[in-house]
Motif scaffolding. Structure first.
Motif, PDB file in Angstrom:
ATOM      1  N   GLY A  91     -16.768  -0.890  -5.697  1.00  7.26           N
ATOM      2  CA  GLY A  91     -15.633  -1.436  -4.963  1.00  7.26           C
ATOM      3  C   GLY A  91     -14.524  -0.418  -4.759  1.00  7.26           C
ATOM      4  O   GLY A  91     -14.557   0.692  -5.309  1.00  7.26           O
ATOM      5  N   PRO A  92     -13.496  -0.765  -3.953  1.00  8.42           N
ATOM      6  CA  PRO A  92     -12.368   0.145  -3.702  1.00  8.42           C
ATOM      7  C   PRO A  92     -11.718   0.616  -4.997  1.00  8.42           C
ATOM      8  O   PRO A  92     -11.394  -0.198  -5.862  1.00  8.42           O
ATOM      9  CB  PRO A  92     -11.408  -0.717  -2.873  1.00  8.42           C
ATOM     10  N   TYR A  93     -11.570   1.921  -5.153  1.00 10.98           N
ATOM     11  CA  TYR A  93     -10.973   2.543  -6.337  1.00 10.98           C
ATOM     12  C   TYR A  93     -11.684   2.135  -7.626  1.00 10.98           C
ATOM     13  O   TYR A  93     -11.110   2.218  -8.705  1.00 10.98           O
ATOM     14  CB  TYR A  93      -9.482   2.204  -6.429  1.00 10.98           C
ATOM     15  N   GLY A  94     -12.912   1.686  -7.504  1.00 13.18           N
ATOM     16  CA  GLY A  94     -13.660   1.243  -8.678  1.00 13.18           C
ATOM     17  C   GLY A  94     -14.444   2.376  -9.305  1.00 13.18           C
ATOM     18  O   GLY A  94     -14.442   3.519  -8.849  1.00 13.18           O
ATOM     19  N   SER A  95     -15.140   2.048 -10.375  1.00 14.39           N
ATOM     20  CA  SER A  95     -15.975   3.029 -11.061  1.00 14.39           C
ATOM     21  C   SER A  95     -17.092   2.291 -11.772  1.00 14.39           C
ATOM     22  O   SER A  95     -17.013   1.080 -12.010  1.00 14.39           O
ATOM     23  CB  SER A  95     -15.152   3.850 -12.062  1.00 14.39           C
ATOM     24  N   GLY A  96     -18.139   3.038 -12.120  1.00 17.55           N
ATOM     25  CA  GLY A  96     -19.234   2.412 -12.843  1.00 17.55           C
ATOM     26  C   GLY A  96     -20.310   3.417 -13.204  1.00 17.55           C
ATOM     27  O   GLY A  96     -20.358   4.531 -12.668  1.00 17.55           O
ATOM     28  N   THR A  97     -21.148   3.022 -14.151  1.00 13.61           N
ATOM     29  CA  THR A  97     -22.305   3.813 -14.553  1.00 13.61           C
ATOM     30  C   THR A  97     -23.551   2.993 -14.237  1.00 13.61           C
ATOM     31  O   THR A  97     -23.659   1.839 -14.673  1.00 13.61           O
ATOM     32  CB  THR A  97     -22.256   4.155 -16.048  1.00 13.61           C
ATOM     33  N   GLY A 131     -11.243  -1.422 -10.427  1.00 10.25           N
ATOM     34  CA  GLY A 131     -10.313  -0.610  -9.649  1.00 10.25           C
ATOM     35  C   GLY A 131      -9.139  -1.426  -9.169  1.00 10.25           C
ATOM     36  O   GLY A 131      -8.767  -2.443  -9.756  1.00 10.25           O
ATOM     37  N   ALA A 132      -8.539  -1.003  -8.070  1.00  8.39           N
ATOM     38  CA  ALA A 132      -7.349  -1.673  -7.528  1.00  8.39           C
ATOM     39  C   ALA A 132      -7.468  -1.751  -6.027  1.00  8.39           C
ATOM     40  O   ALA A 132      -8.146  -0.947  -5.391  1.00  8.39           O
ATOM     41  CB  ALA A 132      -6.080  -0.902  -7.915  1.00  8.39           C
ATOM     42  N   VAL A 133      -6.784  -2.726  -5.459  1.00  8.91           N
ATOM     43  CA  VAL A 133      -6.789  -2.910  -4.013  1.00  8.91           C
ATOM     44  C   VAL A 133      -5.361  -2.893  -3.506  1.00  8.91           C
ATOM     45  O   VAL A 133      -4.499  -3.617  -4.012  1.00  8.91           O
ATOM     46  CB  VAL A 133      -7.455  -4.248  -3.626  1.00  8.91           C
ATOM     47  N   ALA A 134      -5.066  -2.052  -2.522  1.00  8.11           N
ATOM     48  CA  ALA A 134      -3.735  -2.025  -1.928  1.00  8.11           C
ATOM     49  C   ALA A 134      -3.549  -3.252  -1.047  1.00  8.11           C
ATOM     50  O   ALA A 134      -4.437  -3.640  -0.292  1.00  8.11           O
ATOM     51  CB  ALA A 134      -3.562  -0.756  -1.095  1.00  8.11           C
ATOM     52  N   ILE A 135      -2.388  -3.890  -1.134  1.00  8.35           N
ATOM     53  CA  ILE A 135      -2.089  -5.092  -0.358  1.00  8.35           C
ATOM     54  C   ILE A 135      -1.048  -4.748   0.691  1.00  8.35           C
ATOM     55  O   ILE A 135       0.021  -4.216   0.378  1.00  8.35           O
ATOM     56  CB  ILE A 135      -1.578  -6.223  -1.267  1.00  8.35           C
ATOM     57  N   THR A 136      -1.343  -5.038   1.937  1.00 11.48           N
ATOM     58  CA  THR A 136      -0.398  -4.786   3.018  1.00 11.48           C
ATOM     59  C   THR A 136      -0.132  -6.082   3.764  1.00 11.48           C
ATOM     60  O   THR A 136      -0.871  -7.052   3.642  1.00 11.48           O
ATOM     61  CB  THR A 136      -0.945  -3.739   3.994  1.00 11.48           C
ATOM     62  N   GLY A 137       0.942  -6.084   4.554  1.00 12.12           N
ATOM     63  CA  GLY A 137       1.271  -7.266   5.323  1.00 12.12           C
ATOM     64  C   GLY A 137       2.113  -8.237   4.529  1.00 12.12           C
ATOM     65  O   GLY A 137       2.646  -7.924   3.460  1.00 12.12           O
TER      66      GLY A 137
END
Length: 266
Positions: A91-97, A131-137
């Protein structure tokens, strides 16, 4: 040297290079079991392709992209697979193995974005972070918001007193965390003089009393107020826990000048 001999030498050279690369990879595996740790930028097609001389069994992906990315244990197919074995979605700005295995690794994502990968020869414990998700609007919010205002405390009160000459109260102390103060003036007797001005003073860092707010010149019986602190008429910083006092400046010769003062704060 004949053409065929040159071709054989070229092939031998390529084999030596390949064997050297493989030998280096195996030496690293013996110590770290990590084939590669590196950061890459997605090309204009949104693809990162990696090939390894020995098979890998797991990969850790840390995305610096605002879009999801897909990893596949196959050479570049031109488009990201939507699902299936040998694929992982981050996912956006995510990580994983992920325990992907193969010799080729292809990442599909947003052109120009970055990703960091660590490729392992042995399986690893699966892990993932959202991760994190940027919120706009903007979005409508229902319900109500309650503003909590600190309680107000009365710090100084007195009965009306006769004061026909200039002077001040004893030194007082602001409470801890005070931000706003209200000074009330009530003139109950006025005769013979010209005016009186009431001031709020507090000590500076050198211990000197400085006037931070004053009333207009009062010329008759009546009331006046001072509001001090951020957002008030006088937006002066109150020195929390510091010393303050009230002072009055008398002009003219009074036969009667009676007033009382009060201080509240929060």
């Amino acid at each position: 040297m004949s053409r065929h001999e040159q071709m054989l030498l070229d092939v031998l050279h390529q084999v030596q290079l390949q064997l050297g690369t493989t030998a280096t990879a195996f030496r690293e595996l013996r110590h770290t079991k990590v084939l590669e740790t590196a950061s890459f930028k997605f090309n204009t097609a949104g693809v990162i392709s990696r090939d390894y001389p020995v098979p890998y069994s797991a990969v850790t992906i840390v995305s610096q992209s605002s879009a999801k990315l897909t990893a596949a244990n196959q050479p570049n197919a031109g488009a990201a697979p939507s699902e299936g074995q040998g694929t992982a979605i981050v996912g956006p700005y995510g990580s994983g193995t992920y325990n992907l295995a193969g010799r080729s690794l292809t990442l599909y994502g947003n052109p120009g974005d970055y990703v960091t990968i660590t490729v392992y020869a042995c399986p690893q414990t699966p892990a993932a972070a959202p991760g994190a998700v940027a919120i706009t609007g903007t979005a409508a919010v229902s319900g109500s918001v309650t503003t909590v205002t600190p309680a107000t405390s009365d710090l100084y009160t007195e009965a009306p007193a006769s004061r026909t000459t200039s002077g001040n109260t004893a030194t007082l102390t602001w409470p801890a965390n005070v931000t706003e103060a209200f000074v009330g003036v009530n003139v109950t007797g006025f005769a013979g003089g010209t005016n009186v001005v009431i001031s709020l003073q507090q000590q500076d860092a050198n211990g000197i009393f400085q006037t931070i707010a004053s009333t207009a010149a009062l010329t008759a019986v009546g009331t006046a107020v001072l509001a001090v602190g951020p957002g008030q008429t006088n937006g002066v910083l109150l020195r929390s826990g510091g010393a303050y006092r009230l002072a009055w400046t008398v002009t003219g010769t009074f036969t009667t000048l009676t007033f009382q003062l009060g201080v509240s704060a929060r």
